[in-house]
Design an enzyme around this catalytic site. Structure first.
Site, PDB file in Angstrom:
ATOM      1  N   TYR A  92       0.842  -1.195   0.000  1.00  0.00           N
ATOM      2  CA  TYR A  92       0.000   0.000   0.000  1.00  0.00           C
ATOM      3  C   TYR A  92       0.882   1.252   0.000  1.00  0.00           C
ATOM      4  CZ  TYR A  92      -3.763  -3.227   1.145  1.00  0.00           C
ATOM      5  OH  TYR A  92      -4.660  -4.266   1.106  1.00  0.00           O
ATOM      6  N   ASN A 115     -12.684  -1.020  -5.190  1.00  0.00           N
ATOM      7  CA  ASN A 115     -12.443  -1.456  -6.563  1.00  0.00           C
ATOM      8  C   ASN A 115     -13.639  -2.272  -7.045  1.00  0.00           C
ATOM      9  OD1 ASN A 115     -11.540  -2.609  -8.946  1.00  0.00           O
ATOM     10  ND2 ASN A 115     -10.015  -3.913  -7.955  1.00  0.00           N
ATOM     11  N   CYS A 123      -6.356  -5.651  -7.404  1.00  0.00           N
ATOM     12  CA  CYS A 123      -6.124  -5.156  -6.047  1.00  0.00           C
ATOM     13  C   CYS A 123      -5.619  -6.278  -5.135  1.00  0.00           C
ATOM     14  CB  CYS A 123      -7.379  -4.496  -5.487  1.00  0.00           C
ATOM     15  SG  CYS A 123      -8.835  -5.530  -5.489  1.00  0.00           S
ATOM     16  N   HIS A 124      -5.786  -7.539  -5.567  1.00  0.00           N
ATOM     17  CA  HIS A 124      -5.259  -8.657  -4.773  1.00  0.00           C
ATOM     18  C   HIS A 124      -3.734  -8.643  -4.727  1.00  0.00           C
ATOM     19  CE1 HIS A 124      -5.473 -10.240  -8.923  1.00  0.00           C
ATOM     20  NE2 HIS A 124      -4.418 -10.973  -8.589  1.00  0.00           N
ATOM     21  N   GLU A 150      -1.070 -17.016  -9.342  1.00  0.00           N
ATOM     22  CA  GLU A 150      -0.119 -16.226 -10.119  1.00  0.00           C
ATOM     23  C   GLU A 150       1.319 -16.624  -9.814  1.00  0.00           C
ATOM     24  OE1 GLU A 150      -0.946 -12.030  -9.927  1.00  0.00           O
ATOM     25  OE2 GLU A 150      -3.002 -12.309 -10.644  1.00  0.00           O
TER      26      GLU A 150
END
Length: 158
Positions: A92, A115, A123-124, A150
């Site tokens: 952040y 979001n 945003c993850h 990912e």
């Protein structure tokens, strides 16, 4: 608004909304859809196809028009999120620094929380400064799942 709801991973439902020819929302779970509104437009079906490829590890970027409706600050944060490479994370604080004010960490967190297009606006990929997973509108379990997906896919290409 046009909606489509489908199960994509681990039995979790995802709802996609379209407005004026752009993806306007992607929510976890089934949301109340007004009677007679649900349609499978070309855009919705393309969004579904791209999500399926993402969950199969065959897509790392989305190529869809997005309707970003929010404050100027929120839109700026969401644009920064879209620049975080697949398989990577940012804090952040790092996003706040990119915005020109490293003390705006909480404001960045609130923009993440608001979001409207999860996954496609990733945003993850934003984590706490200590590496911990902070809140996620879909639930921290889903954030963990997406980051692990990912990570596994990225590791396969190294």
């Amino acid at each position: 608004m046009i909606y489509y709801s489908s199960s994509f991973f681990s039995g979790h439902q995802i709802t996609i909304a379209e407005k004026a020819g752009k993806v306007s929302a992607l929510f976890f779970g089934v949301h109340r859809i007004p009677e007679g509104v649900e349609k499978n437009t070309g855009l919705i079906m393309e969004a579904k196809r791209q999500l399926e490829e993402y969950f199969q590890g065959r897509r790392t970027e989305f190529q869809l028009p997005l309707a970003l409706e929010g404050t100027a600050f929120q839109r700026q944060v969401w644009e920064k999120l879209q620049r975080i490479p697949y398989g990577e994370t940012r804090t952040y604080k790092e996003i706040a620094k990119q915005m020109g004010n490293e003390r705006a960490c909480r404001a960045v967190g609130m923009a993440n929380h608001r979001n409207p297009i999860a996954i496609m606006i990733p945003c993850h990929r934003v984590i706490g400064e200590d590496g911990g997973l902070r809140g996620y509108a879909g639930g921290v379990d889903k954030k963990h799942f997406l980051l692990e997906l990912e990570r596994r896919v990225s590791a396969a290409f190294i």
